[in-house]
Design a protein around this motif. Sequence first.
Motif, PDB file in Angstrom:
ATOM      1  N   ARG A   1       0.857  -1.179   0.000  1.00 23.06           N
ATOM      2  CA  ARG A   1       0.000   0.000   0.000  1.00 23.06           C
ATOM      3  C   ARG A   1       0.898   1.235   0.000  1.00 23.06           C
ATOM      4  O   ARG A   1       1.711   1.434   0.916  1.00 23.06           O
ATOM      5  CB  ARG A   1      -0.913   0.010   1.242  1.00 23.06           C
ATOM      6  CG  ARG A   1      -2.001  -1.044   1.189  1.00 23.06           C
ATOM      7  CD  ARG A   1      -2.718  -1.130   2.523  1.00 23.06           C
ATOM      8  NE  ARG A   1      -3.358   0.123   2.898  1.00 23.06           N
ATOM      9  CZ  ARG A   1      -4.593   0.469   2.528  1.00 23.06           C
ATOM     10  NH1 ARG A   1      -5.307  -0.343   1.766  1.00 23.06           N
ATOM     11  NH2 ARG A   1      -5.136   1.603   2.932  1.00 23.06           N
ATOM     12  N   ARG A   2       0.761   2.034  -1.029  1.00 20.70           N
ATOM     13  CA  ARG A   2       1.577   3.246  -1.140  1.00 20.70           C
ATOM     14  C   ARG A   2       0.661   4.452  -1.287  1.00 20.70           C
ATOM     15  O   ARG A   2      -0.434   4.360  -1.858  1.00 20.70           O
ATOM     16  CB  ARG A   2       2.495   3.164  -2.367  1.00 20.70           C
ATOM     17  CG  ARG A   2       3.562   2.085  -2.292  1.00 20.70           C
ATOM     18  CD  ARG A   2       4.429   2.116  -3.547  1.00 20.70           C
ATOM     19  NE  ARG A   2       3.717   1.576  -4.715  1.00 20.70           N
ATOM     20  CZ  ARG A   2       4.120   1.732  -5.970  1.00 20.70           C
ATOM     21  NH1 ARG A   2       5.209   2.441  -6.229  1.00 20.70           N
ATOM     22  NH2 ARG A   2       3.441   1.205  -6.962  1.00 20.70           N
ATOM     23  N   THR A   3       1.135   5.584  -0.806  1.00 22.83           N
ATOM     24  CA  THR A   3       0.397   6.819  -1.053  1.00 22.83           C
ATOM     25  C   THR A   3       0.731   7.311  -2.456  1.00 22.83           C
ATOM     26  O   THR A   3       1.713   6.888  -3.081  1.00 22.83           O
ATOM     27  CB  THR A   3       0.771   7.910  -0.046  1.00 22.83           C
ATOM     28  OG1 THR A   3       2.143   8.280  -0.242  1.00 22.83           O
ATOM     29  CG2 THR A   3       0.570   7.444   1.389  1.00 22.83           C
ATOM     30  N   VAL A   4      -0.106   8.212  -2.926  1.00 16.89           N
ATOM     31  CA  VAL A   4       0.124   8.796  -4.245  1.00 16.89           C
ATOM     32  C   VAL A   4       1.495   9.474  -4.287  1.00 16.89           C
ATOM     33  O   VAL A   4       2.239   9.340  -5.265  1.00 16.89           O
ATOM     34  CB  VAL A   4      -1.000   9.798  -4.585  1.00 16.89           C
ATOM     35  CG1 VAL A   4      -0.653  10.590  -5.842  1.00 16.89           C
ATOM     36  CG2 VAL A   4      -2.323   9.074  -4.770  1.00 16.89           C
ATOM     37  N   ARG A   5       1.854  10.180  -3.211  1.00 16.15           N
ATOM     38  CA  ARG A   5       3.160  10.841  -3.183  1.00 16.15           C
ATOM     39  C   ARG A   5       4.297   9.830  -3.219  1.00 16.15           C
ATOM     40  O   ARG A   5       5.311  10.044  -3.903  1.00 16.15           O
ATOM     41  CB  ARG A   5       3.298  11.728  -1.947  1.00 16.15           C
ATOM     42  CG  ARG A   5       4.675  12.401  -1.844  1.00 16.15           C
ATOM     43  CD  ARG A   5       4.723  13.486  -0.814  1.00 16.15           C
ATOM     44  NE  ARG A   5       3.941  14.637  -1.230  1.00 16.15           N
ATOM     45  CZ  ARG A   5       4.378  15.541  -2.109  1.00 16.15           C
ATOM     46  NH1 ARG A   5       5.569  15.422  -2.667  1.00 16.15           N
ATOM     47  NH2 ARG A   5       3.612  16.554  -2.451  1.00 16.15           N
ATOM     48  N   GLU A   6       4.168   8.731  -2.517  1.00 13.85           N
ATOM     49  CA  GLU A   6       5.218   7.713  -2.536  1.00 13.85           C
ATOM     50  C   GLU A   6       5.385   7.117  -3.929  1.00 13.85           C
ATOM     51  O   GLU A   6       6.514   6.872  -4.386  1.00 13.85           O
ATOM     52  CB  GLU A   6       4.893   6.618  -1.526  1.00 13.85           C
ATOM     53  CG  GLU A   6       5.082   7.047  -0.075  1.00 13.85           C
ATOM     54  CD  GLU A   6       4.550   6.026   0.909  1.00 13.85           C
ATOM     55  OE1 GLU A   6       4.993   6.054   2.077  1.00 13.85           O
ATOM     56  OE2 GLU A   6       3.685   5.193   0.527  1.00 13.85           O
ATOM     57  N   VAL A   7       4.270   6.913  -4.611  1.00  7.96           N
ATOM     58  CA  VAL A   7       4.337   6.402  -5.986  1.00  7.96           C
ATOM     59  C   VAL A   7       5.081   7.397  -6.874  1.00  7.96           C
ATOM     60  O   VAL A   7       5.973   7.028  -7.649  1.00  7.96           O
ATOM     61  CB  VAL A   7       2.918   6.136  -6.528  1.00  7.96           C
ATOM     62  CG1 VAL A   7       2.971   5.818  -8.023  1.00  7.96           C
ATOM     63  CG2 VAL A   7       2.251   4.994  -5.770  1.00  7.96           C
TER      64      VAL A   7
ATOM     65  N   VAL B   1      -2.381  18.191  -2.780  1.00  7.48           N
ATOM     66  CA  VAL B   1      -3.716  17.934  -2.230  1.00  7.48           C
ATOM     67  C   VAL B   1      -3.971  16.438  -2.093  1.00  7.48           C
ATOM     68  O   VAL B   1      -4.506  15.973  -1.075  1.00  7.48           O
ATOM     69  CB  VAL B   1      -4.790  18.589  -3.124  1.00  7.48           C
ATOM     70  CG1 VAL B   1      -6.187  18.135  -2.691  1.00  7.48           C
ATOM     71  CG2 VAL B   1      -4.674  20.104  -3.069  1.00  7.48           C
ATOM     72  N   ARG B   2      -3.585  15.661  -3.095  1.00  8.25           N
ATOM     73  CA  ARG B   2      -3.918  14.234  -3.115  1.00  8.25           C
ATOM     74  C   ARG B   2      -2.771  13.324  -2.721  1.00  8.25           C
ATOM     75  O   ARG B   2      -2.919  12.097  -2.704  1.00  8.25           O
ATOM     76  CB  ARG B   2      -4.399  13.847  -4.524  1.00  8.25           C
ATOM     77  CG  ARG B   2      -5.700  14.514  -4.929  1.00  8.25           C
ATOM     78  CD  ARG B   2      -6.114  14.104  -6.326  1.00  8.25           C
ATOM     79  NE  ARG B   2      -6.165  12.658  -6.486  1.00  8.25           N
ATOM     80  CZ  ARG B   2      -6.337  12.053  -7.672  1.00  8.25           C
ATOM     81  NH1 ARG B   2      -6.461  12.787  -8.778  1.00  8.25           N
ATOM     82  NH2 ARG B   2      -6.372  10.740  -7.747  1.00  8.25           N
ATOM     83  N   GLY B   3      -1.622  13.933  -2.400  1.00 10.85           N
ATOM     84  CA  GLY B   3      -0.433  13.137  -2.135  1.00 10.85           C
ATOM     85  C   GLY B   3      -0.572  12.130  -1.023  1.00 10.85           C
ATOM     86  O   GLY B   3       0.053  11.065  -1.047  1.00 10.85           O
ATOM     87  N   GLY B   4      -1.400  12.423  -0.001  1.00  8.44           N
ATOM     88  CA  GLY B   4      -1.552  11.513   1.121  1.00  8.44           C
ATOM     89  C   GLY B   4      -2.562  10.409   0.894  1.00  8.44           C
ATOM     90  O   GLY B   4      -2.674   9.488   1.731  1.00  8.44           O
ATOM     91  N   ASP B   5      -3.291  10.450  -0.213  1.00  5.43           N
ATOM     92  CA  ASP B   5      -4.278   9.403  -0.501  1.00  5.43           C
ATOM     93  C   ASP B   5      -3.580   8.078  -0.796  1.00  5.43           C
ATOM     94  O   ASP B   5      -2.464   8.047  -1.352  1.00  5.43           O
ATOM     95  CB  ASP B   5      -5.126   9.788  -1.715  1.00  5.43           C
ATOM     96  CG  ASP B   5      -5.967  11.030  -1.485  1.00  5.43           C
ATOM     97  OD1 ASP B   5      -6.061  11.477  -0.329  1.00  5.43           O
ATOM     98  OD2 ASP B   5      -6.512  11.564  -2.483  1.00  5.43           O
ATOM     99  N   VAL B   6      -4.240   7.003  -0.459  1.00  4.79           N
ATOM    100  CA  VAL B   6      -3.735   5.686  -0.839  1.00  4.79           C
ATOM    101  C   VAL B   6      -3.897   5.524  -2.352  1.00  4.79           C
ATOM    102  O   VAL B   6      -4.977   5.760  -2.910  1.00  4.79           O
ATOM    103  CB  VAL B   6      -4.486   4.568  -0.095  1.00  4.79           C
ATOM    104  CG1 VAL B   6      -4.032   3.200  -0.602  1.00  4.79           C
ATOM    105  CG2 VAL B   6      -4.256   4.680   1.402  1.00  4.79           C
ATOM    106  N   ALA B   7      -2.813   5.156  -3.018  1.00  2.00           N
ATOM    107  CA  ALA B   7      -2.843   5.031  -4.475  1.00  2.00           C
ATOM    108  C   ALA B   7      -3.652   3.810  -4.890  1.00  2.00           C
ATOM    109  O   ALA B   7      -3.456   2.715  -4.355  1.00  2.00           O
ATOM    110  CB  ALA B   7      -1.423   4.929  -5.017  1.00  2.00           C
ATOM    111  N   ALA B   8      -4.542   4.005  -5.841  1.00  2.29           N
ATOM    112  CA  ALA B   8      -5.277   2.869  -6.399  1.00  2.29           C
ATOM    113  C   ALA B   8      -4.282   1.921  -7.071  1.00  2.29           C
ATOM    114  O   ALA B   8      -3.422   2.365  -7.837  1.00  2.29           O
ATOM    115  CB  ALA B   8      -6.300   3.365  -7.419  1.00  2.29           C
ATOM    116  N   PRO B   9      -4.360   0.627  -6.776  1.00  2.00           N
ATOM    117  CA  PRO B   9      -3.356  -0.317  -7.315  1.00  2.00           C
ATOM    118  C   PRO B   9      -3.247  -0.288  -8.832  1.00  2.00           C
ATOM    119  O   PRO B   9      -2.142  -0.351  -9.367  1.00  2.00           O
ATOM    120  CB  PRO B   9      -3.872  -1.678  -6.823  1.00  2.00           C
ATOM    121  CG  PRO B   9      -4.678  -1.370  -5.609  1.00  2.00           C
ATOM    122  CD  PRO B   9      -5.323  -0.033  -5.880  1.00  2.00           C
ATOM    123  N   GLU B  10      -4.378  -0.169  -9.514  1.00  4.94           N
ATOM    124  CA  GLU B  10      -4.334  -0.164 -10.984  1.00  4.94           C
ATOM    125  C   GLU B  10      -3.605   1.070 -11.499  1.00  4.94           C
ATOM    126  O   GLU B  10      -2.792   0.984 -12.431  1.00  4.94           O
ATOM    127  CB  GLU B  10      -5.752  -0.207 -11.554  1.00  4.94           C
ATOM    128  CG  GLU B  10      -6.535  -1.459 -11.195  1.00  4.94           C
ATOM    129  CD  GLU B  10      -7.190  -1.372  -9.825  1.00  4.94           C
ATOM    130  OE1 GLU B  10      -7.016  -0.319  -9.148  1.00  4.94           O
ATOM    131  OE2 GLU B  10      -7.854  -2.332  -9.414  1.00  4.94           O
TER     132      GLU B  10
END
Length: 306
Positions: free
Chosen positions: A3-9, A47-56
């Motif tokens: 599970r990665r955040t959008v920022r981590e991706v 704004v969205r960096g902390g969201d969990v990134a959708a796997p797809e």
Amino acid sequence: MERRTVREVYERGRNTLSRAGLQSPAFDALCLMERAFGIGDRAALAVRGGDVAAPEAAALFDSLIERRTREPLQYILGRWEFDGMPLRVGEGVLIPREDTMTLVEAACAALSGRPAPVVLDLCAGSGAVGLAIARRIPGAQVICVEKSPRALCYLRSNIAEFGQGRVRCVEGDVLQPPERCAVREACDCIVSNPPYIPSADVEGLQWEVRCEPRMALDGGSDGLTFYRAICELWKPLLKTGDGTAGGILAFETGYDIRDGVIDVMRRAGVGHIDVVKDFGGIDRCIFGTAVSKMQISSCSILKNDI
């Protein structure tokens, strides 16, 4: 599953591109984030960096990053903006570059006062130059000539989208006479961004440039093959006139072959030759006027640009 955040991706992708030695890893990563996540700028990322990134979406982004280490960004995105037009590009066609706007602007300035000029764009590729001229001169009729079947696919698509009914595509070899591809119109301007890299220098180009079609880069042993052919075979289509009223011949060129291009043009009877620098201060465009034989001896190169 990780599970990665959008920022981590994003940061992982940016770091991968940085390690690969790309010049603008943050910009490239953001462009690919827009494709995968719909996030195309730093404000949206914040704004969205902390969201969990959708796997797809994360998997798509990772695959795009991997492609970017071996493909030009423009080919991955499938479009690249030139003069406000998001042109279709991809493998097999030269990527439009901002420096080429120097050629567009010089040609449009030289055509000032001609309300409905006929313009030939030779070695048209994606159609960037011809389409930009048609966009800037509402009365212009433009003929784009291209040989490569792969480039022609992009050219036809771009003309259909941006040509406004005033740009047409012709399949033809610029190294052959124009009648071979049924081009017979007298024209007010010939523009061309031809292949101009000397053959021996092509393999030494940056790897991303070498991803582009060699036939759009290789200008022969001295880089002048296409300039000679255009001046010999296609220049006769230019209207001639008194002084600066004749047809305009405008080329993009490399800084190291400038003098050779000028010599080819002068020998072909092109007068009033001028050199225009690009945004980086490099000689990028050379243009002149087709004149009658009686005027050739009186024409000169503009001294301010030599």
